[in-house]
Scaffold this active site. Structure first.
Site, PDB file in Angstrom:
ATOM      1  N   CYS A  66       0.816  -1.245  -0.095  1.00 35.51           N
ATOM      2  CA  CYS A  66       0.056  -0.053   0.023  1.00 35.51           C
ATOM      3  C   CYS A  66       0.857   1.174  -0.229  1.00 35.51           C
ATOM      4  O   CYS A  66       0.244   2.290  -0.289  1.00 35.51           O
ATOM      5  CB  CYS A  66      -1.032   0.104   1.210  1.00 35.51           C
ATOM      6  SG  CYS A  66      -0.235   0.340   2.702  1.00 35.51           S
ATOM      7  N   CYS A 112       1.200  -4.640   8.341  1.00 33.70           N
ATOM      8  CA  CYS A 112       0.933  -3.068   8.021  1.00 33.70           C
ATOM      9  C   CYS A 112      -0.183  -2.632   8.580  1.00 33.70           C
ATOM     10  O   CYS A 112      -1.316  -3.317   8.386  1.00 33.70           O
ATOM     11  CB  CYS A 112       1.029  -3.033   6.619  1.00 33.70           C
ATOM     12  SG  CYS A 112       0.485  -1.293   6.039  1.00 33.70           S
ATOM     13  N   CYS A 115      -3.009  -1.834   5.650  1.00 30.06           N
ATOM     14  CA  CYS A 115      -3.548  -2.644   4.839  1.00 30.06           C
ATOM     15  C   CYS A 115      -3.599  -4.213   5.222  1.00 30.06           C
ATOM     16  O   CYS A 115      -3.720  -5.116   4.606  1.00 30.06           O
ATOM     17  CB  CYS A 115      -2.971  -2.726   3.261  1.00 30.06           C
ATOM     18  SG  CYS A 115      -1.334  -3.358   3.255  1.00 30.06           S
ATOM     19  N   CYS A 135      11.845  -8.067  12.310  1.00 30.52           N
ATOM     20  CA  CYS A 135      12.589  -9.041  11.367  1.00 30.52           C
ATOM     21  C   CYS A 135      11.790  -9.028  10.201  1.00 30.52           C
ATOM     22  O   CYS A 135      10.545  -9.600  10.455  1.00 30.52           O
ATOM     23  CB  CYS A 135      12.807 -10.425  11.998  1.00 30.52           C
ATOM     24  SG  CYS A 135      13.777 -11.587  10.770  1.00 30.52           S
TER      25      CYS A 135
HETATM   26 ZN    ZN Z   1       0.357  -1.839   3.817  1.00 26.73          ZN
END
Ligand code: ZN
Length: 152
Positions: A66, A112, A115, A135
């Site tokens: 994204c 994330c 998204c 990581c």
């Molecule tokens: Zn994202």
């Protein structure tokens, strides 16, 4: 007719809630097969094979799905793991951390926040700054190099 459908497309792209609503087939069109496997199927690239594990350039690592800024090169360090490693995200709100009990291990998955794509895991064996090691798969990231002269 064609104008109408183009307008629909623009509308949906500017909708921030749209990122999470993408179907697998839409993601498959936008991502290459390895990115799709890592980001959307929680895959893991093999150590020392990604494009960023050894990168030392200054810049911003964005979500490959994204485009959200996730990590800064300022917090990247050489963990010896073969994956890009950071001791903190660019912003605490840019990633989400979730308990992951897959593969017979107790780990903390990092995704994330915008998204919900899989990024990697966070481990409590990082450097002194935070004690954390994010990581992250290179396939989950899109590096944006800092332009010369941007530093000041
Ligand atoms: Zn994202």
């Amino acid at each position: 007719m064609n104008n109408d459908s183009a307008e629909e497309l623009n509308k949906s792209q500017s909708d921030p809630a749209q990122e999470k609503a993408k179907s697998d087939s839409e993601w498959r069109e936008e991502l290459d097969p390895e990115q799709f496997h890592v980001l959307r199927e929680k895959g893991t690239e093999r150590a020392f094979t990604g494009k960023y594990w050894d990168l030392k350039d200054a810049g911003t690592y964005r979500c490959a799905a994204c485009g959200e800024p996730l990590f800064s090169s300022d917090t990247k360090y050489d963990s010896g793991s073969g994956w890009p490693s950071f001791y903190q995200p660019a912003d605490a709100a840019s990633v989400k951390e979730l308990a992951d009990h897959s593969h017979g291990m107790i780990r903390t998955e990092v995704t994330c926040a915008k998204c919900d794509s899989h990024l990697g895991h966070v481990f409590p064996d990082g450097p002194p700054q935070t004690g954390l090691r994010y990581c992250v798969n290179s396939a989950s990231l899109d590096f944006e190099k800092q332009e010369e002269g941007d530093a000041e």
